[in-house]
Design an enzyme around this catalytic site. Structure first.
Site, short mmCIF file in Angstrom:
data_model
loop_
_atom_site.label_atom_id
_atom_site.label_comp_id
_atom_site.label_asym_id
_atom_site.label_seq_id
_atom_site.Cartn_x
_atom_site.Cartn_y
_atom_site.Cartn_z
N THR A 210 -7.65 49.62 40.34
CA THR A 210 -7.03 48.81 41.39
C THR A 210 -5.45 48.74 41.02
O THR A 210 -4.92 48.22 41.79
CB THR A 210 -7.64 47.50 41.91
OG1 THR A 210 -7.43 46.62 40.71
CG2 THR A 210 -8.84 47.72 42.21
N SER A 211 -5.15 49.51 40.05
CA SER A 211 -3.61 49.24 39.41
C SER A 211 -2.76 50.34 40.10
O SER A 211 -2.02 50.02 40.98
CB SER A 211 -3.64 49.27 38.06
OG SER A 211 -2.56 48.85 37.24
N ARG A 212 -2.76 51.44 39.22
CA ARG A 212 -2.01 52.77 39.62
C ARG A 212 -2.73 53.82 39.11
O ARG A 212 -3.20 53.90 38.00
CB ARG A 212 -0.52 52.76 38.90
CG ARG A 212 0.32 51.69 39.52
CD ARG A 212 0.87 52.19 41.01
NE ARG A 212 1.77 51.35 41.55
CZ ARG A 212 1.59 50.26 42.19
NH1 ARG A 212 0.28 49.89 42.30
NH2 ARG A 212 2.67 49.51 42.87
N GLY B 220 -5.75 47.11 47.76
CA GLY B 220 -6.08 45.85 46.88
C GLY B 220 -5.44 44.57 47.41
O GLY B 220 -5.86 43.60 47.41
N GLU C 147 -0.72 59.74 45.37
CA GLU C 147 -1.20 59.16 46.64
C GLU C 147 0.06 59.73 47.64
O GLU C 147 1.19 59.88 47.29
CB GLU C 147 -0.93 57.60 46.51
CG GLU C 147 -2.04 56.97 46.05
CD GLU C 147 -1.84 55.43 45.63
OE1 GLU C 147 -1.13 54.77 46.62
OE2 GLU C 147 -2.59 54.97 44.96
N ARG D 287 -1.64 44.05 25.26
CA ARG D 287 -0.64 44.29 24.28
C ARG D 287 -0.54 42.87 23.38
O ARG D 287 -0.30 42.93 22.27
CB ARG D 287 0.86 44.41 24.88
CG ARG D 287 1.06 45.73 25.27
CD ARG D 287 2.51 45.95 25.49
NE ARG D 287 2.82 44.96 26.76
CZ ARG D 287 3.70 45.29 27.37
NH1 ARG D 287 5.09 46.01 27.24
NH2 ARG D 287 4.28 44.18 28.61
N ARG E 262 -1.95 38.41 34.88
CA ARG E 262 -2.62 37.55 36.12
C ARG E 262 -3.73 38.14 36.58
O ARG E 262 -4.50 37.62 37.03
CB ARG E 262 -1.45 37.19 37.06
CG ARG E 262 -0.46 36.09 36.96
CD ARG E 262 0.47 36.01 38.04
NE ARG E 262 1.37 37.05 37.88
CZ ARG E 262 2.70 36.97 37.54
NH1 ARG E 262 3.06 35.48 37.58
NH2 ARG E 262 3.57 37.69 37.40
N HIS F 223 -5.74 52.37 48.91
CA HIS F 223 -4.69 51.38 48.28
C HIS F 223 -4.67 50.15 49.00
O HIS F 223 -3.87 49.73 49.74
CB HIS F 223 -3.46 52.00 48.21
CG HIS F 223 -2.38 51.19 47.24
ND1 HIS F 223 -1.51 52.09 46.44
CD2 HIS F 223 -2.48 49.96 46.99
CE1 HIS F 223 -0.99 51.05 45.70
NE2 HIS F 223 -1.58 49.95 45.99
C1 8YV Z 1 1.36 46.73 47.60
C2 8YV Z 1 0.72 46.97 44.91
O1 8YV Z 1 0.71 46.78 48.49
O2 8YV Z 1 2.22 45.20 44.74
C3 8YV Z 1 1.80 46.17 44.45
O3 8YV Z 1 2.23 46.73 43.29
O4 8YV Z 1 0.28 47.83 44.30
C4 8YV Z 1 0.34 47.05 46.42
O5 8YV Z 1 -0.78 46.14 46.35
C5 8YV Z 1 2.44 47.80 47.57
O6 8YV Z 1 3.05 48.28 46.08
C6 8YV Z 1 3.53 47.55 48.14
O7 8YV Z 1 4.75 48.09 47.88
#
Ligand code: 8YV
Length: 328
Positions: free
Chosen positions: A241-243, A292, A272, A181, A160, A290
């Site tokens: 912007t993921s992990r 995003g 983090e 994938r 998405r 963080h």
């Molecule tokens: C959230 C995020 O704010 O939803 C996710 O996976 O990375 C963030 O944008 C955070 O994880 C809230 O727990």
């Protein structure tokens, strides 16, 4: 006879409207001072709660879940990523896990696009210069960045959020490339004018900007390893912007410092809230805490999803956003 309300423990402060509604529906324990829970507090929570509502700042690992009480039946995560929850242990203990997919797609894609623009156009650097009161005025060759229009964007993970980024980047004149994938449906590929690369290595070697949008799982830890980062061209930018764990942060920092990469836009970090101090010293990076999905609209939507997941579960139905270990 009215059913007993489930005891719901929420680990962090959520938007007021969400907390108010949760108090109406459930026997809710809030964390009003918003201090992240210690491991001992988490253990106490899983011992007593029927439902736990954690966030990314809570590590729900096997040692925490091993102490869960018999009442704990649902972990309704506030967030989409569930890499802080040991899904296998949860499944073993018959604890259902839900998340909040879909509602933070557009916000996260906006933030990604903001970084794709900010790094090559040196937005943060320019802002820092102005605030330092060292700007001497306009000059034809001052602080030149790079054009985005016509450049190749490589998207790693075309779910998405990856697709929402592709739509934005296409409007900015970038050509869209992706590694996933599974290859997208031909109609979606055609709409995005996206080129599929089965080989991540081959895609990396040809991109101007690379952006990460896959979940963090054991299979994607350091997907952008030192070896893969070295495949990028020196003029390339990395956006994440993921992990943080998906990119080898030390290797990335080293390469940025040596000028082996042009720059990076990072909203997430490997440890983090710690950030590699060497990253903080670099000018060619834009670093965000963080943010995003950090919009009030997004956070309310996430809260609504959490409530719906708990309510449907408490009413004896399958909650809509169940996370299955096999989905990852
Ligand atoms: C959230 C995020 O704010 O939803 C996710 O996976 O990375 C963030 O944008 C955070 O994880 C809230 O727990």
């Amino acid at each position: 006879m009215p059913q007993k309300k489930p005891l719901v423990v929420v680990t962090r402060k959520l938007p007021d409207v969400i907390e108010t509604r949760m108090m109406e529906l459930f026997d809710t324990r809030l964390n009003l001072d918003d201090k992240a829970m210690s491991k001992a507090e988490l253990i106490e929570a899983v011992k007593t709660a029927d439902v736990l509502v954690p966030t990314i700042t809570d590590r729900i690992d096997s040692s925490v879940l091993a102490q869960a009480g018999p009442n704990l039946k649902l972990i309704a995560n506030f967030g989409t990523g569930v890499d802080h929850i040991d899904l296998a242990s949860a499944r073993q203990r018959s604890v259902t896990v839900t998340n909040t997919p879909g509602v933070l797609t557009e916000d996260t894609a906006d933030m990604t696009m903001a970084l794709i623009l900010a790094v090559p156009r040196r937005l943060a650097e320019g802002e820092r210069l102005l605030r330092s009161e060292k700007w001497n005025g306009w000059s034809p060759t001052h602080m030149l960045g790079h054009r985005i229009w016509g450049k190749r964007l490589g998207i790693i993970g075309m779910g998405r959020i990856g697709q929402a980024v592709a739509r934005r980047a296409k409007a900015f004149g970038m050509s869209i490339h992706y590694h996933n994938r599974k290859r997208l449906h031909p109609e979606v590929e055609a709409e995005l004018e996206a080129t599929y690369w089965e080989s991540l290595d081959q895609m990396l070697a040809r991109m101007d900007v690379v952006t990460v949008h896959c979940p963090h799982t054991p299979a994607t830890f350091h997907l952008l390893s030192a070896r893969r980062l070295a495949l990028l061209q020196p003029h390339a930018y990395v956006i994440n912007t993921s992990r943080g764990e998906i990119v080898d942060e030390n290797a990335l920092t080293r390469m940025l410092g040596r000028g082996e990469l042009a720059g990076a836009g990072l909203d997430v970090f490997e440890h983090e809230p710690s950030v590699n101090p060497k990253l903080l010293g670099l000018d060619n990076v834009v670093l965000l805490p963080h943010l995003g999905s950090a919009t009030i609209e997004g956070r309310i939507d996430m809260g609504e999803k959490v409530i719906i997941n708990i309510k449907t579960f408490a009413d004896g139905h399958n909650p809509p956003d169940r996370v299955l270990a096999s989905m990852l």
